[in-house]
Design an enzyme around this catalytic site. Structure first.
Site, PDB file in Angstrom:
ATOM      1  N   HIS A 163     -14.728  -4.671  11.758  1.00 41.83           N
ATOM      2  CA  HIS A 163     -14.178  -3.393  12.199  1.00 41.83           C
ATOM      3  C   HIS A 163     -15.282  -2.419  12.554  1.00 41.83           C
ATOM      4  O   HIS A 163     -16.137  -2.129  11.727  1.00 41.83           O
ATOM      5  CB  HIS A 163     -13.316  -2.793  11.100  1.00 41.83           C
ATOM      6  CG  HIS A 163     -12.189  -3.690  10.713  1.00 41.83           C
ATOM      7  ND1 HIS A 163     -12.386  -4.811   9.960  1.00 41.83           N
ATOM      8  CD2 HIS A 163     -10.879  -3.660  11.018  1.00 41.83           C
ATOM      9  CE1 HIS A 163     -11.229  -5.437   9.804  1.00 41.83           C
ATOM     10  NE2 HIS A 163     -10.295  -4.757  10.434  1.00 41.83           N
TER      11      HIS A 163
ATOM     12  N   GLU B  66      -8.382 -11.440  10.095  1.00 43.30           N
ATOM     13  CA  GLU B  66      -8.960 -10.104   9.887  1.00 43.30           C
ATOM     14  C   GLU B  66      -9.725 -10.085   8.560  1.00 43.30           C
ATOM     15  O   GLU B  66      -9.256 -10.619   7.561  1.00 43.30           O
ATOM     16  CB  GLU B  66      -7.846  -9.047   9.846  1.00 43.30           C
ATOM     17  CG  GLU B  66      -8.390  -7.642   9.629  1.00 43.30           C
ATOM     18  CD  GLU B  66      -7.297  -6.567   9.656  1.00 43.30           C
ATOM     19  OE1 GLU B  66      -6.114  -6.899   9.479  1.00 43.30           O
ATOM     20  OE2 GLU B  66      -7.662  -5.393   9.846  1.00 43.30           O
TER      21      GLU B  66
ATOM     22  N   GLU C 190       2.213  -6.989  11.222  1.00 43.43           N
ATOM     23  CA  GLU C 190       1.713  -6.734   9.857  1.00 43.43           C
ATOM     24  C   GLU C 190       2.773  -6.064   8.985  1.00 43.43           C
ATOM     25  O   GLU C 190       2.699  -6.167   7.766  1.00 43.43           O
ATOM     26  CB  GLU C 190       0.416  -5.912   9.883  1.00 43.43           C
ATOM     27  CG  GLU C 190       0.588  -4.501  10.375  1.00 43.43           C
ATOM     28  CD  GLU C 190      -0.718  -3.742  10.496  1.00 43.43           C
ATOM     29  OE1 GLU C 190      -1.706  -4.330  10.946  1.00 43.43           O
ATOM     30  OE2 GLU C 190      -0.739  -2.553  10.146  1.00 43.43           O
TER      31      GLU C 190
ATOM     32  N   ASP D  78      -6.319  -1.823  17.951  1.00 46.01           N
ATOM     33  CA  ASP D  78      -5.045  -1.630  17.245  1.00 46.01           C
ATOM     34  C   ASP D  78      -4.445  -0.285  17.652  1.00 46.01           C
ATOM     35  O   ASP D  78      -5.038   0.761  17.402  1.00 46.01           O
ATOM     36  CB  ASP D  78      -5.322  -1.658  15.727  1.00 46.01           C
ATOM     37  CG  ASP D  78      -4.064  -1.703  14.883  1.00 46.01           C
ATOM     38  OD1 ASP D  78      -2.961  -1.470  15.427  1.00 46.01           O
ATOM     39  OD2 ASP D  78      -4.190  -1.977  13.671  1.00 46.01           O
TER      40      ASP D  78
ATOM     41  N   GLU E  16      -3.125  -4.736  19.546  1.00 46.73           N
ATOM     42  CA  GLU E  16      -2.259  -4.922  18.369  1.00 46.73           C
ATOM     43  C   GLU E  16      -1.237  -3.798  18.211  1.00 46.73           C
ATOM     44  O   GLU E  16      -1.548  -2.628  18.471  1.00 46.73           O
ATOM     45  CB  GLU E  16      -3.177  -4.961  17.136  1.00 46.73           C
ATOM     46  CG  GLU E  16      -2.427  -5.058  15.831  1.00 46.73           C
ATOM     47  CD  GLU E  16      -3.363  -5.010  14.628  1.00 46.73           C
ATOM     48  OE1 GLU E  16      -4.593  -5.155  14.806  1.00 46.73           O
ATOM     49  OE2 GLU E  16      -2.872  -4.806  13.519  1.00 46.73           O
TER      50      GLU E  16
ATOM     51  N   ASN F  68       0.812  -1.218   0.000  1.00 46.09           N
ATOM     52  CA  ASN F  68       0.000   0.000   0.000  1.00 46.09           C
ATOM     53  C   ASN F  68       0.850   1.275   0.000  1.00 46.09           C
ATOM     54  O   ASN F  68       1.660   1.485   0.892  1.00 46.09           O
ATOM     55  CB  ASN F  68      -0.882  -0.025   1.270  1.00 46.09           C
ATOM     56  CG  ASN F  68      -2.132   0.814   1.136  1.00 46.09           C
ATOM     57  OD1 ASN F  68      -2.445   1.320   0.054  1.00 46.09           O
ATOM     58  ND2 ASN F  68      -2.865   0.963   2.230  1.00 46.09           N
TER      59      ASN F  68
ATOM     60  N   ARG G 175     -13.111  -5.446  16.058  1.00 47.96           N
ATOM     61  CA  ARG G 175     -12.065  -4.494  16.420  1.00 47.96           C
ATOM     62  C   ARG G 175     -12.714  -3.140  16.681  1.00 47.96           C
ATOM     63  O   ARG G 175     -13.556  -2.686  15.896  1.00 47.96           O
ATOM     64  CB  ARG G 175     -11.037  -4.366  15.287  1.00 47.96           C
ATOM     65  CG  ARG G 175      -9.845  -3.540  15.689  1.00 47.96           C
ATOM     66  CD  ARG G 175      -8.886  -3.331  14.535  1.00 47.96           C
ATOM     67  NE  ARG G 175      -9.301  -2.227  13.688  1.00 47.96           N
ATOM     68  CZ  ARG G 175      -8.525  -1.664  12.756  1.00 47.96           C
ATOM     69  NH1 ARG G 175      -7.295  -2.131  12.554  1.00 47.96           N
ATOM     70  NH2 ARG G 175      -8.961  -0.672  12.017  1.00 47.96           N
TER      71      ARG G 175
ATOM     72  N   TYR H 232      -6.192   7.055  13.195  1.00 46.15           N
ATOM     73  CA  TYR H 232      -6.115   5.812  12.436  1.00 46.15           C
ATOM     74  C   TYR H 232      -7.282   4.877  12.799  1.00 46.15           C
ATOM     75  O   TYR H 232      -7.593   4.689  13.974  1.00 46.15           O
ATOM     76  CB  TYR H 232      -4.796   5.050  12.730  1.00 46.15           C
ATOM     77  CG  TYR H 232      -4.969   3.618  12.319  1.00 46.15           C
ATOM     78  CD1 TYR H 232      -4.905   3.265  10.971  1.00 46.15           C
ATOM     79  CD2 TYR H 232      -5.349   2.639  13.237  1.00 46.15           C
ATOM     80  CE1 TYR H 232      -5.186   1.983  10.563  1.00 46.15           C
ATOM     81  CE2 TYR H 232      -5.630   1.345  12.834  1.00 46.15           C
ATOM     82  CZ  TYR H 232      -5.545   1.026  11.496  1.00 46.15           C
ATOM     83  OH  TYR H 232      -5.855  -0.236  11.085  1.00 46.15           O
TER      84      TYR H 232
ATOM     85  N   HIS I 153      -1.546   0.727  16.492  1.00 45.64           N
ATOM     86  CA  HIS I 153      -0.865   1.177  15.274  1.00 45.64           C
ATOM     87  C   HIS I 153       0.506   1.782  15.528  1.00 45.64           C
ATOM     88  O   HIS I 153       0.826   2.886  15.054  1.00 45.64           O
ATOM     89  CB  HIS I 153      -1.768   2.135  14.483  1.00 45.64           C
ATOM     90  CG  HIS I 153      -1.838   1.798  13.026  1.00 45.64           C
ATOM     91  ND1 HIS I 153      -1.343   2.605  12.045  1.00 45.64           N
ATOM     92  CD2 HIS I 153      -2.339   0.717  12.389  1.00 45.64           C
ATOM     93  CE1 HIS I 153      -1.542   2.048  10.862  1.00 45.64           C
ATOM     94  NE2 HIS I 153      -2.140   0.890  11.043  1.00 45.64           N
TER      95      HIS I 153
ATOM     96  N   TRP J 144       2.841   6.404  12.113  1.00 46.76           N
ATOM     97  CA  TRP J 144       1.407   6.451  11.764  1.00 46.76           C
ATOM     98  C   TRP J 144       0.752   5.139  12.100  1.00 46.76           C
ATOM     99  O   TRP J 144       1.283   4.083  11.900  1.00 46.76           O
ATOM    100  CB  TRP J 144       1.201   6.741  10.270  1.00 46.76           C
ATOM    101  CG  TRP J 144      -0.267   6.805   9.946  1.00 46.76           C
ATOM    102  CD1 TRP J 144      -1.158   7.784  10.311  1.00 46.76           C
ATOM    103  CD2 TRP J 144      -1.032   5.816   9.239  1.00 46.76           C
ATOM    104  NE1 TRP J 144      -2.407   7.478   9.877  1.00 46.76           N
ATOM    105  CE2 TRP J 144      -2.381   6.263   9.223  1.00 46.76           C
ATOM    106  CE3 TRP J 144      -0.724   4.584   8.651  1.00 46.76           C
ATOM    107  CZ2 TRP J 144      -3.408   5.537   8.618  1.00 46.76           C
ATOM    108  CZ3 TRP J 144      -1.733   3.865   8.050  1.00 46.76           C
ATOM    109  CH2 TRP J 144      -3.063   4.339   8.021  1.00 46.76           C
TER     110      TRP J 144
ATOM    111  N   HIS K 124      -3.152 -10.624   8.839  1.00 43.14           N
ATOM    112  CA  HIS K 124      -3.540  -9.290   8.376  1.00 43.14           C
ATOM    113  C   HIS K 124      -4.487  -9.403   7.177  1.00 43.14           C
ATOM    114  O   HIS K 124      -4.173 -10.091   6.210  1.00 43.14           O
ATOM    115  CB  HIS K 124      -2.248  -8.585   7.948  1.00 43.14           C
ATOM    116  CG  HIS K 124      -2.337  -7.119   7.788  1.00 43.14           C
ATOM    117  ND1 HIS K 124      -1.513  -6.409   6.944  1.00 43.14           N
ATOM    118  CD2 HIS K 124      -3.126  -6.207   8.372  1.00 43.14           C
ATOM    119  CE1 HIS K 124      -1.800  -5.124   7.022  1.00 43.14           C
ATOM    120  NE2 HIS K 124      -2.777  -4.976   7.885  1.00 43.14           N
TER     121      HIS K 124
ATOM    122  N   ARG L  42       0.722 -11.340  13.001  1.00 46.23           N
ATOM    123  CA  ARG L  42      -0.129 -10.519  12.134  1.00 46.23           C
ATOM    124  C   ARG L  42       0.272 -10.514  10.662  1.00 46.23           C
ATOM    125  O   ARG L  42      -0.367  -9.835   9.851  1.00 46.23           O
ATOM    126  CB  ARG L  42      -0.120  -9.072  12.660  1.00 46.23           C
ATOM    127  CG  ARG L  42      -0.848  -8.895  13.959  1.00 46.23           C
ATOM    128  CD  ARG L  42      -2.349  -8.986  13.758  1.00 46.23           C
ATOM    129  NE  ARG L  42      -2.871  -7.825  13.087  1.00 46.23           N
ATOM    130  CZ  ARG L  42      -3.812  -7.840  12.154  1.00 46.23           C
ATOM    131  NH1 ARG L  42      -4.327  -8.984  11.740  1.00 46.23           N
ATOM    132  NH2 ARG L  42      -4.242  -6.725  11.604  1.00 46.23           N
TER     133      ARG L  42
ATOM    134  N   ASP M  31      -6.218  -3.476   1.674  1.00 44.84           N
ATOM    135  CA  ASP M  31      -5.056  -3.363   0.766  1.00 44.84           C
ATOM    136  C   ASP M  31      -4.385  -4.706   0.495  1.00 44.84           C
ATOM    137  O   ASP M  31      -3.512  -4.794  -0.363  1.00 44.84           O
ATOM    138  CB  ASP M  31      -4.044  -2.314   1.242  1.00 44.84           C
ATOM    139  CG  ASP M  31      -3.664  -2.393   2.703  1.00 44.84           C
ATOM    140  OD1 ASP M  31      -4.518  -2.110   3.565  1.00 44.84           O
ATOM    141  OD2 ASP M  31      -2.512  -2.739   2.994  1.00 44.84           O
TER     142      ASP M  31
END
Ligand code: GCO
Ligand code: MG
Length: 416
Positions: free
Chosen positions: A124, A353, A276, A224, A250, A39, A149, A161, A226, A416, A326, A297, A330
Site C-alpha cells: 500500500h 492483499e 470485501e 480502491d 476496487e 472492524n 495499491r 480513505y 471504496h 465511506w 482482503h 475480495r 483488521d
C-alpha cells in the site's frame, strides 16, 4: 474416531487495534484458532460466539467441519450477514486448524497441496500529494513489494480513505514508517470525514497517469474507490484510467446492487475487484454468472471461513474470475494465515492483499507465514501456524473503536 470439543473461548484483545479470536480445544488437547474480527463491531461477533455458538460446540465432534458449517448456517434460521458469517468463519477456521494439526500437516496440504511457490501480494502506497506518494511507492518497492495499491489525497479534502496523513501515521517498532489505513479510532463516536466525488474523479486519473509515467509500464498498480461512486461515475473512472493499465479498480460502487456492475462493465475494460463487505456466495451470483468482475475480495474471516470462501472461489473459477483476498490489518494474523493456506492451494489465485501487522500484533499471534521478495508463504508448521499468547492478549484489553463516517460537503451521509 470422534474428537469431542472440550472448550470454545472467545478472546478479545487490542494490541493497537481490536481482534476477536475463537480458540477451540478438544478433549485430547488439540487447539484451533479462528478469526472473528469485524472492524468497529467486534463485540457483536464476540457475543454471537460466546452466547450462541460456543454452547453448541461443546461435545461436538471437531472432525465434522462441513456438518458444523451447515448446522450453524441453516440451524440459525436467520441467514447471512457479517456478524453471523464472521462467527461461522471463526468456528470453521478453528476446526480446519485442528484437523490439520491432527494430521500433522500444514493446512494447505489438506486443501489439495501447493499449486504455486508463494502468493504474490500487493502493498500500500499513499500520499496527500504526488511527492509523498512517490516516496511511499519507493518505500514499498524497497521492501520488496511487486504490486502496489495507490491511494491519493484530493485537493480540497482534508483526509481521504486509504491515505495516511501525518495525523494517523505512526512509527513502527522497527523504526520504519507504518500507516493504519482503516483508522478505526479509539473514540466514543466515529470521526467524520468529508467527500467530493467530482473533485475525486477529476484528480485520480491525473495521479495514476503520473505514477505510471514515473514507475514505468511493468509495475502492477491497484486502486480502491471504496464504494463511493454511482454506476455511471464508476464507468467514467474505469474508462478514464484505461491507458494506465491498472491491475484492478476496487469497490467502485456499493455493490449490494450487483446489477450496477453491468453499467460499469459495458463501458470499460479496466479489471474490477469487489466483495470485501460481502459475506456469502449469494452476494456474487449475478457478478459471476454475467462475468461482471475479475477478482473476489472476500476474506476468510468475513465469508464463512475456509469452507465458505473456497466454495465462492470454486464458483468463480468456472468464469475465469480469480482471488484477490482482503488482507487489511483488521483481518487478524489468524485470518491472514487462513487466506495464505487457501491461496497457495486454489487453482484461480490472483493476488493477496498484505498490509503488515504491527510488531505488537505479531507478538500476540506469532504467525508462521513469511514475506520475502513480494511473496507470502504459509510455513510448514502443522495447522495454520499461528499461536495466541494469552499473557500478551490480557495485557491489551478491548477498546471501543469506530470506522469513520463520510459526509458530502453539504452534510449528506455518504458511503465511506
Ligand atoms: C481494503 C479495505 C480496507 C477496509 C477495512 C475496513 O481494501 O483493504 O478497503 O482498508 O477499509 O478493512 O475495516
Ligand atoms: Mg478495499
Amino acid at each position: 474416531m470422534t474428537m469431542p470439543i472440550a472448550n470454545a473461548e472467545v478472546l478479545v484483545s487490542n494490541p493497537g487495534r481490536n481482534f476477536v479470536t475463537l480458540r477451540i480445544t478438544t478433549d485430547d488437547g488439540f487447539v484451533g484458532l479462528g478469526d472473528a474480527t469485524l472492524n468497529g463491531r467486534e463485540l457483536a461477533v464476540a457475543a454471537y460466539l460466546s452466547e450462541h455458538l460456543a454452547p453448541l460446540l461443546i461435545g461436538r465432534d471437531a472432525h465434522l467441519i462441513e456438518d458444523t458449517w451447515q448446522y450453524l448456517y441453516r440451524g440459525a434460521y436467520w441467514r447471512r450477514g457479517p456478524v453471523t458469517m464472521a462467527a461461522i468463519a471463526a468456528v470453521d477456521t478453528a476446526l480446519w486448524d485442528i484437523k490439520a494439526k491432527v494430521a500433522g500437516l500444514p493446512l494447505y496440504q489438506l486443501l489439495g497441496g501447493r499449486s504455486r511457490s508463494g502468493l504474490l501480494v500487493y502493498g500500500h502506497a499513499s500520499g496527500m500529494d504526488l511527492h509523498e506518494l512517490y516516496d511511499s511507492i519507493r518505500e514499498q518497492l524497497a521492501e520488496g513489494y511487486r504490486a502496489i495499491r495507490v491511494q491519493t489525497g484530493v485537493p480540497g479534502l482534508a483526509s481521504v480513505y486509504g491515505v495516511a496523513s501525518s495525523a494517523n501515521a505512526s512509527v513502527g517498532d522497527g523504526g520504519d514508517r507504518r500507516y493504519d489505513y482503516e483508522p478505526a479510532r479509539r473514540s466514543a463516536v466515529p470521526v467524520e470525514e468529508s467527500w467530493d466525488t467530482r473533485a475525486y474523479l477529476r484528480h485520480v486519473p491525473t495521479v495514476l497517469e503520473a505514477v505510471r509515467n514515473e514507475f514505468g509500464p511493468e509495475l502492477p498498480l491497484l486502486h480502491d474507490a471504496h464504494h463511493r461512486l454511482t454506476p455511471i461515475q464508476a464507468a467514467k473512472l474505469g474508462k478514464a484510467v484505461e491507458p494506465y493499465d491498472l491491475f484492478w479498480l476496487e469497490d467502485v460502487t456499493p455493490a449490494e446492487n450487483q446489477a450496477a456492475l453491468r453499467r460499469v462493465r459495458e463501458h470499460t475494460t479496466t479489471p474490477l475487484a469487489i466483495g470485501e463487505v460481502f459475506n456469502t456466495i449469494w452476494d456474487y451470483r449475478e457478478l459471476f454468472e454475467e462475468q461482471l468482475i475479475d477478482y473476489v475480495r472476500s476474506a476468510v474471516t468475513h465469508a464463512g471461513g475456509i469452507t465458505g470462501l473456497r466454495r465462492i472461489l470454486d464458483y468463480a473459477a468456472i468464469y475465469q474470475i480469480k482471488s484477490g483476498v482482503h488482507g487489511p490489518t483488521d483481518v487478524s494474523p489468524v485470518g491472514l494465515a487462513a487466506a495464505i493456506h487457501l491461496g497457495i492451494a486454489i487453482p484461480n489465485f490472483g493476488i493477496q492483499e498484505y498490509m503488515r501487522h504491527s510488531p505488537a500484533t505479531d507478538e500476540l499471534f506469532r504467525p508462521g507465514y513469511t514475506f520475502a521478495d513480494g511473496m507470502l508463504t504459509p510455513g510448514e508448521a502443522p495447522g495454520l501456524g499461528v499461536d495466541y499468547d494469552d499473557a500478551v492478549g490480557q495485557a491489551h484489553p478491548y477498546q471501543a473503536a469506530y470506522l469513520p463516517v463520510n459526509r458530502l460537503l453539504d452534510g449528506t451521509v455518504h458511503d465511506w
